[in-house]
Design a protein around this motif. Structure first.
Motif: not given
Length: 416
Positions: A33-58
């Motif tokens: 269907r054609g190349a996506p608009n994104l070059d890469e997708i990275i899934f970052q793993f967290y073992d702490n919910d607060d750290t994960m949410v703070q990463a989004l805020k930052n």
């Protein structure tokens, strides 16, 4: 198992996996269907919910999902962040140990030779009494803060064609007096007035395993302790890791547990977990009902959709009335994403109100996502990179695409 070379045809290709840290996908330039608009997708793993949410805020990640309710609420109305809570094809349940060792089962499935399960739970009337002693409405309001709906039958309501919606008169609701009556009918009464029912000199004392990685599971256990005390049922609650709980289940070394399932778009998988054939496989209760298992095979071969739906609903009725599971609620997927780098965050299915950004059995959201145009993007000195980070919590989840944090119920992949 051996990781053989994989041939796929999706819009992204997995190129890097760092165990416990991240996974990286790159765009497939030959996608039909054609190349996506994104070059890469990275899934970052967290073992702490607060750290994960703070990463989004930052701004360290662009999207997260499966966010604990209190943290999800804290993200609402934050500048540069959008939130969404949408129905999800999954549920949280209380499961029972219903294993009865026999030479045939041990030989055929390699099942345990013994069980530590309380034999009182083999009585359907006792399990129904326990159901009446659990307030699904209150759990939905207090634990989910309304981000979901009370549970009942096995196939989640989002799979509307196959979900069995019970009449009000059929629902095993919350009624402590009714619970006590059912226990008495099963022969359990408080003969020594110590607050716990007994039978033939044995008090009804049960063990409940909750998940130490899941705060909601621990909270649910606390509610259940109070309700069981009112009903006259003794309860010892213990928080253990997911690995320890999995080991306990396959060893039949438990009475009850709290965990959950995520369904596929088709109900076949979620129906399969309660079949007799899944002992030492997907089954975590050792429940075996011959009619249910027979109908499971029938629905796999029924080509008429209405006929199949009728069979699936009757299967759910059998399971609901026999209570191998008590389904607390169908919890929403909670998700949040930044709006300062990418546009085209698409909720699917588009006919749903609301749909979800990710994990909806579709790749449309990822194909629609693109970097903000220069005029719309904030001036950060270097432009916007077509790289998306998705925060993923360390509970096991299938990779779909974008840096997403996933803290959600176990799916088929999680139990593999």
């Amino acid at each position: 198992f051996e990781n053989s070379p994989v041939i796929g045809s999706g819009p992204f290709q997995a190129v890097e996996w760092k165990k416990g840290q991240s996974a990286r996908l790159v765009a497939n330039p030959d996608y039909f269907r054609g190349a996506p608009n994104l070059d890469e997708i990275i899934f970052q793993f967290y073992d702490n919910d607060d750290t994960m949410v703070q990463a989004l805020k930052n701004g360290d990640v662009d999207y997260i999902s499966g966010i604990p309710i209190n943290l999800f609420k804290s993200l609402e109305n934050q500048e540069g962040i959008e939130t969404n809570s949408a129905p999800d094809p999954g549920f949280t349940e209380l499961g029972f140990n219903l294993y009865e060792p026999s030479p045939e089962v041990i030989e055929e499935f390699g099942a345990p030779k013994t069980t530590t399960g309380n034999p009182a739970l083999l009585d359907p009337k006792v399990r129904e009494a326990i159901n009446w002693a659990i307030d699904e409405e209150e759990l939905t309001q207090k634990v989910l803060q309304g981000e979901g709906i009370p549970g009942s039958t096995l196939v989640p309501p989002i799979l509307a064609k196959y979900h069995l919606k019970l009449d009000e008169s059929e629902i095993q609701g919350f009624d402590i007096q009714r619970s006590r009556e059912l226990l008495e009918q099963a022969g359990w009464t408080d003969t020594n007035s110590d607050g716990t029912v007994d039978k033939n000199g044995e008090e009804l004392e049960l063990r409940l395993f909750v998940r130490s990685e899941d705060k909601d599971s621990v909270t649910e256990g606390q509610f259940i302790e109070d309700w069981f005390e009112e009903a006259g049922v003794g309860l010892e609650t213990k928080a253990i890791s997911d690995t320890a709980l999995t080991d306990a289940i396959y060893a039949a070394d438990y009475d009850m547990f709290i965990w959950g399932w995520g369904s596929d778009a088709d109900p076949d998988f979620i129906l399969s977990v309660l079949t007799c054939e899944q002992f030492m496989g997907w089954s975590d209760t050792f429940w075996c009902n011959e009619d249910y298992s027979r109908m499971y095979q029938e629905q796999k071969e029924q080509l008429d959709i209405d006929e199949r739906a009728a069979t699936v609903k009757e299967m759910q009725r059998i399971a609901y009335e026999d209570n191998p599971y008590i389904i607390f609620y169908y919890d929403n997927q909670t998700e949040a994403w930044r709006t300062d780098k990418f546009e085209g965050w698409l909720k699917t299915p588009t006919t749903a109100d609301p749909g979800q950004i990710a994990y909806t059995f579709s790749n449309e959201g990822y194909l629609n996502l693109r970097p903000l145009s220069t005029g719309d993007a904030p001036d950060e000195g270097g432009g916007t990179s077509p790289l998306v980070y998705i925060g993923l919590a360390l509970v096991g989840a299938a990779i779909v695409a974008v840096v997403i944090v996933l803290v959600r119920r176990r799916s088929a992949e999680d139990r593999a």
